[in-house]
Design a protein around this motif. Sequence first.
Motif, PDB file in Angstrom:
ATOM      1  N   HIS A  63      81.928 -46.233  52.393  1.00 40.50           N
ATOM      2  CA  HIS A  63      81.653 -45.213  53.412  1.00 40.50           C
ATOM      3  C   HIS A  63      82.585 -44.022  53.210  1.00 40.50           C
ATOM      4  O   HIS A  63      83.292 -43.586  54.124  1.00 40.50           O
ATOM      5  N   ARG A  64      82.556 -43.492  51.999  1.00 43.70           N
ATOM      6  CA  ARG A  64      83.484 -42.438  51.588  1.00 43.70           C
ATOM      7  C   ARG A  64      83.424 -41.203  52.470  1.00 43.70           C
ATOM      8  O   ARG A  64      84.424 -40.521  52.664  1.00 43.70           O
ATOM      9  N   ARG A  65      82.273 -40.888  52.998  1.00 47.97           N
ATOM     10  CA  ARG A  65      82.135 -39.628  53.740  1.00 47.97           C
ATOM     11  C   ARG A  65      83.027 -39.551  54.968  1.00 47.97           C
ATOM     12  O   ARG A  65      83.339 -38.462  55.439  1.00 47.97           O
ATOM     13  N   TYR A  66      83.460 -40.689  55.481  1.00 49.35           N
ATOM     14  CA  TYR A  66      84.357 -40.684  56.637  1.00 49.35           C
ATOM     15  C   TYR A  66      85.813 -40.443  56.239  1.00 49.35           C
ATOM     16  O   TYR A  66      86.638 -40.124  57.082  1.00 49.35           O
ATOM     17  N   PHE A  67      86.126 -40.583  54.958  1.00 46.18           N
ATOM     18  CA  PHE A  67      87.509 -40.508  54.499  1.00 46.18           C
ATOM     19  C   PHE A  67      87.784 -39.356  53.550  1.00 46.18           C
ATOM     20  O   PHE A  67      88.931 -39.025  53.296  1.00 46.18           O
ATOM     21  N   GLU A  68      86.734 -38.762  53.003  1.00 47.77           N
ATOM     22  CA  GLU A  68      86.877 -37.692  52.026  1.00 47.77           C
ATOM     23  C   GLU A  68      86.009 -36.508  52.418  1.00 47.77           C
ATOM     24  O   GLU A  68      85.003 -36.673  53.106  1.00 47.77           O
ATOM     25  N   SER A  69      86.384 -35.344  51.925  1.00 49.47           N
ATOM     26  CA  SER A  69      85.547 -34.166  52.157  1.00 49.47           C
ATOM     27  C   SER A  69      84.284 -34.281  51.312  1.00 49.47           C
ATOM     28  O   SER A  69      84.224 -35.054  50.344  1.00 49.47           O
ATOM     29  N   ALA A  70      83.294 -33.493  51.647  1.00 52.79           N
ATOM     30  CA  ALA A  70      82.041 -33.487  50.877  1.00 52.79           C
ATOM     31  C   ALA A  70      82.334 -33.126  49.424  1.00 52.79           C
ATOM     32  O   ALA A  70      81.751 -33.704  48.497  1.00 52.79           O
TER      33      ALA A  70
END
Length: 98
Positions: A63-70
Motif C-alpha cells: 500500500h505504497r501510496r499511503y507512505f510515498e508521494s505519487a
Amino acid sequence: MIFLIQYDRSKSQLIRLQRYAEADREEADRTRLKLELDSLGQGGDMEILIFDSRSEEVLRQTHRRYFESAEQVLDGARAEINSIKFNGHGNGNGKNGS
C-alpha cells in the motif's frame, strides 16, 4: 498484526499509523469509527482504514501510496520495469516479443 491508517487525501499525507495485536481488533475498530465520525464533523477528506498484514514492511510495499508521494511510487515502478528489461526478463525493446 492489524494496522490503522488515517490518510489525508487533500494533502496526500499520512496522519496516523497505529499498530494493534490481533487480540485488540475491537479496539482498532472502535478507534477507526471514532476517527471516521470526527473526520465527518471536520469536513476533511480523510481515509480511515484497517489492514491486516504480517508486518509494517509488507504493508508499506503493498500500500505504497499511503507512505510515498505519487512521484516516488512512479519512480519505484520505473525502476522495477527497468530491472525486468535489463535482467533478461524482457526483450528490452519495448515490444511484446512477437
